[in-house]
Scaffold this motif. Structure first.
Motif, PDB file in Angstrom:
ATOM      1  N   SER A   1       2.711   2.178   1.230  1.00  0.00           N
ATOM      2  CA  SER A   1       2.588   0.858   1.683  1.00  0.00           C
ATOM      3  C   SER A   1       3.676   0.393   2.436  1.00  0.00           C
ATOM      4  O   SER A   1       3.626  -0.126   3.789  1.00  0.00           O
ATOM      5  CB  SER A   1       1.990  -0.038   0.816  1.00  0.00           C
TER       6      SER A   1
ATOM      7  N   VAL B   1      -1.494  -3.200   6.630  1.00  0.00           N
ATOM      8  CA  VAL B   1      -1.765  -2.419   5.510  1.00  0.00           C
ATOM      9  C   VAL B   1      -2.273  -3.258   4.433  1.00  0.00           C
ATOM     10  O   VAL B   1      -1.945  -4.321   4.352  1.00  0.00           O
ATOM     11  CB  VAL B   1      -0.587  -1.812   4.755  1.00  0.00           C
TER      12      VAL B   1
ATOM     13  N   LEU C   1      -3.125  -3.467   0.132  1.00  0.00           N
ATOM     14  CA  LEU C   1      -3.085  -2.464  -0.741  1.00  0.00           C
ATOM     15  C   LEU C   1      -3.915  -2.941  -1.943  1.00  0.00           C
ATOM     16  O   LEU C   1      -3.903  -4.263  -2.259  1.00  0.00           O
ATOM     17  CB  LEU C   1      -1.514  -2.711  -1.226  1.00  0.00           C
TER      18      LEU C   1
END
Length: 385
Positions: free
Chosen positions: A156, A166, A168
């Motif tokens: 990440s 991104v 996560l």
């Protein structure tokens, strides 16, 4: 065949071969590796190589193997072992004999079997995995990383640093909760959020949708995340399936004594795949010490079980997260320093200093090693209020 056969083409294999030659071992050494490239360093795969900063992660130059009389058999995995006959059969049906066998096959990444079979769903374990992920991430609009362990957090950080959007996703309450505990995990969450990562905790992935390519990810809370790349980082398991029909005892990895000796005569194991005295350690820094111990025992030299304090690290953004000792979820955590990005945490167990985790403060980490080894009272490191 006389000599030593090492199965596994990574750091543990190279360190074992190196230690054998350093200790005067003159018989043939052969390293068998499933990948078609010489042994390479894995930690940069989720960091510098994924970010495109390095391309060469070879552990040794080609001359090292020639100069030390080490034969590489690459691109072919070991398939079975006959411990009684002292032979290993490879995937190409070639049978290799050995006097001593060292197993250093490492780990296999876990996958999620309910996910569709799409090229845009990636894992990261090998160099080829890294290259494929880097190429796909270069054009991805949004990446979903499933699992916020060390690999998930590092991937990440690297992809976000390279400019990717991104998300996560982690079922636990925080990233790295099972390793460092929720209190420190909250600080890891803060680090990623400050860099623009969308951290979703306490939820899992229900479905990945897409036909030719990934299109979206549905979470257990009902939210749907548009995505065109998914990275699965949910841990790994020991690469020991090929030993299923052998006389070698396997539990959580290959069962070894305190110096790497397995249940089969003349067969040894080390690294991520091996459980020494009931403990399997998946840290890069552990391998060199194990190699020294194993080789000494193999050659009949004085061999002491690896001692000292466990150490591992993780590079995320511009912060090096370091850990000494073995933190446990039930430990009492004392946050000794926190400036909003860097931090220092002491882990107390039964009144003693059991571990220390720091981010961006290497000097304070180093000074704690002797105190952890001595089981110093926690009061020795805590500053009076």
């Amino acid at each position: 065949m006389t000599g030593t056969l090492i199965v596994g083409g990574g750091l543990a294999a190279v360190r074992t071969a190196e230690q054998l030659r350093r200790n005067g071992y003159a018989d043939p050494i052969t390293i068998v590796g499933a990948e078609d490239r010489p042994p390479y360093d894995r930690p940069p795969l989720s960091k510098q190589m994924l970010r495109g900063e390095v391309d060469d992660v070879a552990l040794k130059p080609a001359a090292f193997y020639a100069d030390n009389g080490i034969t590489l058999r690459l691109g072919v995995a070991a398939r079975t072992i006959d411990a009684a006959a002292h032979t290993v059969t490879l995937a190409d049906d070639k049978v290799l004999g050995y006097h001593q066998l060292v197993i250093a096959t490492g780990l296999v990444p876990n996958r999620i079997p309910t996910f569709p079979d799409l090229d845009d769903i990636c894992v990261l374990r090998s160099l080829d995995d890294c290259v494929a992920l880097r190429d796909r991430a270069a054009t991805a609009r949004q990446v979903v990383v499933v699992g916020a362990g060390f690999i998930g957090c590092e991937v990440s950080a690297s992809l976000r640093s390279a400019g990717a959007a991104v998300v996560l996703v982690e079922p636990q309450a925080t990233p790295l909760a099972s390793v460092l505990g929720e209190q420190v995990g909250t600080l890891i969450t803060r680090l990623h959020a400050a860099e623009g990562v969308d951290v979703r905790t306490g939820v899992g992935v229900v479905e990945v949708s897409g036909t030719q390519r990934v299109e979206s990810v549905t979470l257990s809370d009902g939210s749907v995340i548009p995505a065109d790349l998914v990275v699965v980082g949910i841990g790994s398991r020991p690469a020991s399936d090929w030993l299923a029909d052998s006389d070698i005892t396997v539990a959580d990895g290959i069962v070894c004594d305190a110096v790497g000796r397995t249940s089969a005569v003349d067969v040894w194991a080390l690294g991520d795949v091996a459980s020494w005295d009931g403990v399997r350690v998946e840290h890069w820094s552990n391998v060199a010490e194990q190699a020294r111990t194993l080789v000494s025992a193999m050659l009949g030299l004085d061999a002491m079980a690896p001692a000292g304090v466990a150490y591992f690290w993780s590079d995320q953004y511009d912060v090096k997260i370091q850990c000494l000792g073995h933190p446990r979820v039930g430990d009492t955590v004392h946050l000794a320093m926190d400036d909003g990005r860097r931090f220092l945490a002491y882990y107390e167990r039964d009144g003693a200093l059991a571990a220390v985790v720091g981010a961006g403060i290497p000097e304070q980490i180093r000074t704690a090693r002797s105190k952890i080894a001595a089981g110093a009272p926690i009061t020795e490191v805590l500053q009076p209020v």
